[in-house]
Design a protein around this motif. Structure first.
Motif, PDB file in Angstrom:
ATOM      1  N   GLU A 120       3.625   7.597  82.826  1.00 44.30           N
ATOM      2  CA  GLU A 120       3.039   6.408  83.262  1.00 44.30           C
ATOM      3  C   GLU A 120       1.802   6.853  84.148  1.00 44.30           C
ATOM      4  OE1 GLU A 120       6.416   2.800  83.067  1.00 44.30           O
ATOM      5  OE2 GLU A 120       5.923   3.871  85.041  1.00 44.30           O
ATOM      6  N   TRP A 121       1.836   7.699  84.921  1.00 48.27           N
ATOM      7  CA  TRP A 121       0.699   8.061  85.976  1.00 48.27           C
ATOM      8  C   TRP A 121      -0.443   9.108  85.342  1.00 48.27           C
ATOM      9  CZ3 TRP A 121      -0.140   4.923  89.889  1.00 48.27           C
ATOM     10  CH2 TRP A 121       0.920   4.347  90.575  1.00 48.27           C
ATOM     11  N   GLU A 122      -0.046   9.420  83.781  1.00 52.74           N
ATOM     12  CA  GLU A 122      -0.850  10.175  83.123  1.00 52.74           C
ATOM     13  C   GLU A 122      -1.163  11.501  83.721  1.00 52.74           C
ATOM     14  OE1 GLU A 122      -2.432   8.828  80.436  1.00 52.74           O
ATOM     15  OE2 GLU A 122      -2.454   6.717  80.719  1.00 52.74           O
ATOM     16  N   VAL A 123       0.136  12.007  84.153  1.00 55.07           N
ATOM     17  CA  VAL A 123       0.072  13.422  84.733  1.00 55.07           C
ATOM     18  C   VAL A 123      -0.376  14.345  83.492  1.00 55.07           C
ATOM     19  CG1 VAL A 123       1.407  15.462  85.651  1.00 55.07           C
ATOM     20  CG2 VAL A 123       1.398  13.076  86.739  1.00 55.07           C
ATOM     21  N   VAL A 124      -1.387  15.448  83.659  1.00 56.36           N
ATOM     22  CA  VAL A 124      -1.949  16.455  82.750  1.00 56.36           C
ATOM     23  C   VAL A 124      -1.119  17.538  82.735  1.00 56.36           C
ATOM     24  CG1 VAL A 124      -3.786  17.329  81.756  1.00 56.36           C
ATOM     25  CG2 VAL A 124      -4.114  15.024  82.579  1.00 56.36           C
ATOM     26  N   PHE A 125      -0.505  18.053  81.734  1.00 56.02           N
ATOM     27  CA  PHE A 125       0.003  19.515  81.758  1.00 56.02           C
ATOM     28  C   PHE A 125      -0.942  20.383  81.067  1.00 56.02           C
ATOM     29  CE2 PHE A 125       3.534  16.484  82.742  1.00 56.02           C
ATOM     30  CZ  PHE A 125       4.469  17.160  83.237  1.00 56.02           C
ATOM     31  N   PRO A 126      -0.726  21.783  81.235  1.00 58.01           N
ATOM     32  CA  PRO A 126      -1.487  22.615  80.302  1.00 58.01           C
ATOM     33  C   PRO A 126      -1.154  22.317  79.138  1.00 58.01           C
ATOM     34  CG  PRO A 126      -0.197  23.717  82.290  1.00 58.01           C
ATOM     35  CD  PRO A 126       0.239  22.592  82.119  1.00 58.01           C
ATOM     36  N   THR A 127      -2.171  22.496  78.027  1.00 52.73           N
ATOM     37  CA  THR A 127      -1.876  22.502  76.631  1.00 52.73           C
ATOM     38  C   THR A 127      -2.527  23.320  75.732  1.00 52.73           C
ATOM     39  OG1 THR A 127      -4.187  21.279  76.615  1.00 52.73           O
ATOM     40  CG2 THR A 127      -1.945  19.837  77.021  1.00 52.73           C
ATOM     41  N   ALA A 128      -3.348  24.367  76.424  1.00 53.10           N
ATOM     42  CA  ALA A 128      -3.832  25.432  75.480  1.00 53.10           C
ATOM     43  C   ALA A 128      -2.783  26.286  75.087  1.00 53.10           C
ATOM     44  CB  ALA A 128      -4.877  26.277  76.234  1.00 53.10           C
ATOM     45  N   ALA A 129      -2.817  27.043  73.964  1.00 52.82           N
ATOM     46  CA  ALA A 129      -1.728  27.736  73.387  1.00 52.82           C
ATOM     47  C   ALA A 129      -1.492  29.079  74.292  1.00 52.82           C
ATOM     48  CB  ALA A 129      -2.258  28.091  71.978  1.00 52.82           C
ATOM     49  N   ALA A 130      -2.567  29.533  74.728  1.00 48.96           N
ATOM     50  CA  ALA A 130      -2.375  30.777  75.614  1.00 48.96           C
ATOM     51  C   ALA A 130      -1.716  30.267  77.198  1.00 48.96           C
ATOM     52  CB  ALA A 130      -3.627  31.311  75.838  1.00 48.96           C
ATOM     53  N   GLU A 131      -1.525  29.075  77.194  1.00 49.17           N
ATOM     54  CA  GLU A 131      -1.160  28.839  78.604  1.00 49.17           C
ATOM     55  C   GLU A 131       0.778  28.355  78.551  1.00 49.17           C
ATOM     56  OE1 GLU A 131      -4.502  26.661  81.142  1.00 49.17           O
ATOM     57  OE2 GLU A 131      -4.023  25.615  79.415  1.00 49.17           O
ATOM     58  N   TYR A 132       1.046  28.718  77.405  1.00 47.29           N
ATOM     59  CA  TYR A 132       2.453  28.384  77.122  1.00 47.29           C
ATOM     60  C   TYR A 132       3.547  28.664  77.932  1.00 47.29           C
ATOM     61  CZ  TYR A 132       3.636  33.159  76.000  1.00 47.29           C
ATOM     62  OH  TYR A 132       4.072  34.412  76.088  1.00 47.29           O
ATOM     63  N   ALA A 133       3.325  29.701  78.737  1.00 50.03           N
ATOM     64  CA  ALA A 133       4.070  30.102  79.807  1.00 50.03           C
ATOM     65  C   ALA A 133       4.414  28.979  81.088  1.00 50.03           C
ATOM     66  CB  ALA A 133       3.925  31.536  80.413  1.00 50.03           C
ATOM     67  N   ASP A 134       2.805  28.509  81.330  1.00 49.91           N
ATOM     68  CA  ASP A 134       2.742  27.865  82.489  1.00 49.91           C
ATOM     69  C   ASP A 134       3.325  26.269  81.903  1.00 49.91           C
ATOM     70  OD1 ASP A 134       1.496  29.537  84.244  1.00 49.91           O
ATOM     71  OD2 ASP A 134      -0.207  29.346  83.119  1.00 49.91           O
ATOM     72  N   THR A 135       2.981  26.170  80.693  1.00 54.47           N
ATOM     73  CA  THR A 135       3.477  24.734  80.130  1.00 54.47           C
ATOM     74  C   THR A 135       4.756  24.622  80.357  1.00 54.47           C
ATOM     75  OG1 THR A 135       1.599  24.527  78.582  1.00 54.47           O
ATOM     76  CG2 THR A 135       3.335  23.268  78.196  1.00 54.47           C
TER      77      THR A 135
END
Length: 560
Positions: free
Chosen positions: A382-397
């Protein structure tokens, strides 16, 4: 939560042909099609119950449709199933059999590896991934229904142990979430994860195991309430029918299979509850399937009992825990009939329920305490929190998803791990039901989470998930008007109306910084929009964060 004491509202009239029975109850509405207003309030209610939270974009999207069109779209997912979980873990250290065949960032679901260390790490990956499925859900009920079935056919990750089986099980629930209930029961009966969890793979002619046979009747189809009901002898007979099924974890399809030599081929006789039905014992490779079909046909022949049991389960998950005489007569009975007349297809019953006057009855809005998963996931969405989305960022995601998962777990709901085969007590424990979610331990934790997310956020490897108060506010219809901002914000966050006095006070305390004139906010916002430099941004951001933090600490924010 009974809101009749402080909420009064007129209900739209129902057609005479479907007039509810005049019984005493919390609400007298039934399954007649809802014909009332279709505003942000109704849309938000529908989305909060069928999805995890109501995002502004989703509210606006469904505002362009009718109520019927909105329900139909929610119940007919078109998006592809989520991509499978990835290897986000160390696949070597401590493992006797490293999973070197799976590259970092690739999926492990088809890799055979029964090393305990590797399976432990895959289980963790599976749970993170499932939380990610909720956070990234498509615009449909699919993820909410998957969680419903996960609670209904509960399994626990450590008990199943093998993460590949866990993924296969979850994928079954997700794929069949809106299909046929009887078929799903059959699929679950032979599902490898369930065969492991309730000892089905150990059920043999020489040592019958009654675990699944009991839960099949008590928890999955008939319930405990029927009087008369199945007997202990029925459990024993059902257990014999289910002998011979096994699980193969040595091939990458991880199948269940039948071994006729382990099957009890004697004829099984059931009690008068089942009309003294006998199931003829079979031999050979098809014996298990044939006897299973006989068993399920016998159970589902108790169609009134099974349909009422499932109608109540759906009602308590999606509408309200209190099934009084009026709700039983006006909703449960006709909903059960829909299940029976549609040959156990789930979607017609859900369609009728979500389009009904009863579902949109004002006394059923804001009347459920959010589950911990709903609270954590809905906050992010609801608050539109943005998560890492790049393929190389999978571990952080995956690390971010793990944090959200741990928040829900610390508040008594760990995805993938209900406390036992009955599911989470909040969905069945009389008389508290989902009041169990909030107590002196969990409520402060909920507030700590929302305070963190509107404050400094959660940081991992230099990346942060946080509520961007200004970006969220920009998506509102008229953020420069403090009155419209407050009204729209409250429509999204709260299903229980807050008084104008409360709204005015919050506007003054936060947006107007104690002043009386609306232009103290309007000018600040317009100056920022015209010149979004850091100083101007900080002015509006500080006020918004204070307001949003306060709102998320209100008791009303815990309701959906």
């Amino acid at each position: 939560m009974d809101r009749r004491a402080f909420l009064t509202a007129k209900k739209s009239k129902q057609p005479a042909s479907v007039k509810p029975l005049p019984l005493e109850g919390r609400t007298s509405t039934g399954l007649a099609v809802y014909t009332g207003a279709w505003t942000k309030s109704e849309i938000t209610h529908l989305l909060k119950r069928t999805m995890f939270g109501a995002r502004i974009d989703d509210i606006n999207y469904f505002a362009a449709k009718t109520m019927g069109e909105a329900v139909d779209e929610l119940l007919n997912p078109v998006a592809a199933l989520p991509n499978p979980p990835l290897k986000d873990y160390d696949g070597v250290t401590g493992a006797a059999t490293p999973d070197n065949d799976v590259a970092n960032g690739a999926t492990w679901i088809n890799s055979v590896n029964n090393d305990g260390t590797i399976q432990s790490r895959r289980r963790a990956s599976f749970k993170k991934w499932w939380m990610g499925c909720l956070l990234q859900q498509d615009r449909s009920i699919r993820e909410k229904m998957t969680l419903f079935w996960h609670n209904h056919f509960a399994t626990e990750t450590v008990d199943v142990s093998n993460a590949n089986l866990l993924y296969k099980h979850a994928n079954l629930l997700r794929t069949k979430a809106l299909g046929n209930f009887k078929q799903l029961v059959r699929d679950i009966t032979l599902d490898p994860a369930m065969l492991v969890y309730l000892n089905g793979r150990s059920n043999t002619a020489t040592a019958p195991d009654e675990n699944y046979a009991r839960e099949l009747q008590e928890l999955f189809t008939l319930g405990k309430e029927n009087n008369p009901n199945y007997t202990e002898a029925d459990v024993k007979a059902a257990a014999k029918i289910l002998t011979g099924w096994r699980v193969d974890t040595t091939v990458n399809t991880f199948p269940s299979y039948f071994t006729s030599s382990r099957h009890d081929a004697t004829t099984k006789t059931f009690s008068s509850f089942y009309n003294n039905t006998t199931v003829t014992g079979r031999t050979g490779t098809t014996a298990g399937d044939l006897e299973l079909d006989d068993l399920l046909n016998m159970i589902f022949a108790k169609n009134v009992e099974v349909s009422r049991f499932m109608a109540k389960k759906l009602y308590r998950f999606f509408v309200h825990y209190d099934i009084d005489a009026a709700a039983d007569a006006n909703v449960i009975e006709p909903l059960a009939l829909i299940l029976r007349t549609n040959n156990w297809d789930i979607k017609p019953a859900l369609t009728t329920l979500f389009k009904s006057e009863h579902f949109f009855d004002v006394l059923n809005r804001g009347a459920m305490i959010k589950s911990p998963i709903d609270h954590a996931v809905a906050l992010c969405r609801e608050w539109e929190v943005v998560f890492p989305t790049a393929a190389a960022e999978y571990a952080d995601t995956y690390g971010m998803w793990n944090y959200i998962m741990s928040v829900a777990a610390n508040n008594q709901q760990s995805i993938g791990d209900p406390p036992n085969v009955a599911g989470w007590p909040a969905y069945y424990q009389v008389p508290q039901y989902y009041e169990l979610w909030v107590n002196t331990d969990t409520l402060p934790k909920r507030n700590q989470f929302s305070d963190l997310m509107i404050g400094n956020g959660y940081t991992r490897n230099g990346k942060k998930i946080v509520i961007d108060a200004v970006a969220f506010t920009k998506k509102l219809s008229n953020p420069g008007d403090p009155n419209e901002l407050i009204n729209e914000l409250f429509e999204i966050l709260f299903q229980i109306p807050l008084s104008q006095q409360v709204k005015d006070q919050l506007k003054k305390d936060f947006l107007l910084t104690g002043q009386d004139s609306d232009y103290y906010w309007t000018n600040a916002w317009n100056i920022y929009i015209a010149s979004p430099v850091t100083a101007n941004y900080n002015v509006v951001n500080t006020r918004l964060r204070g307001l949003f933090k306060y709102c998320m600490n209100l008791a009303e924010y815990q309701l959906a």
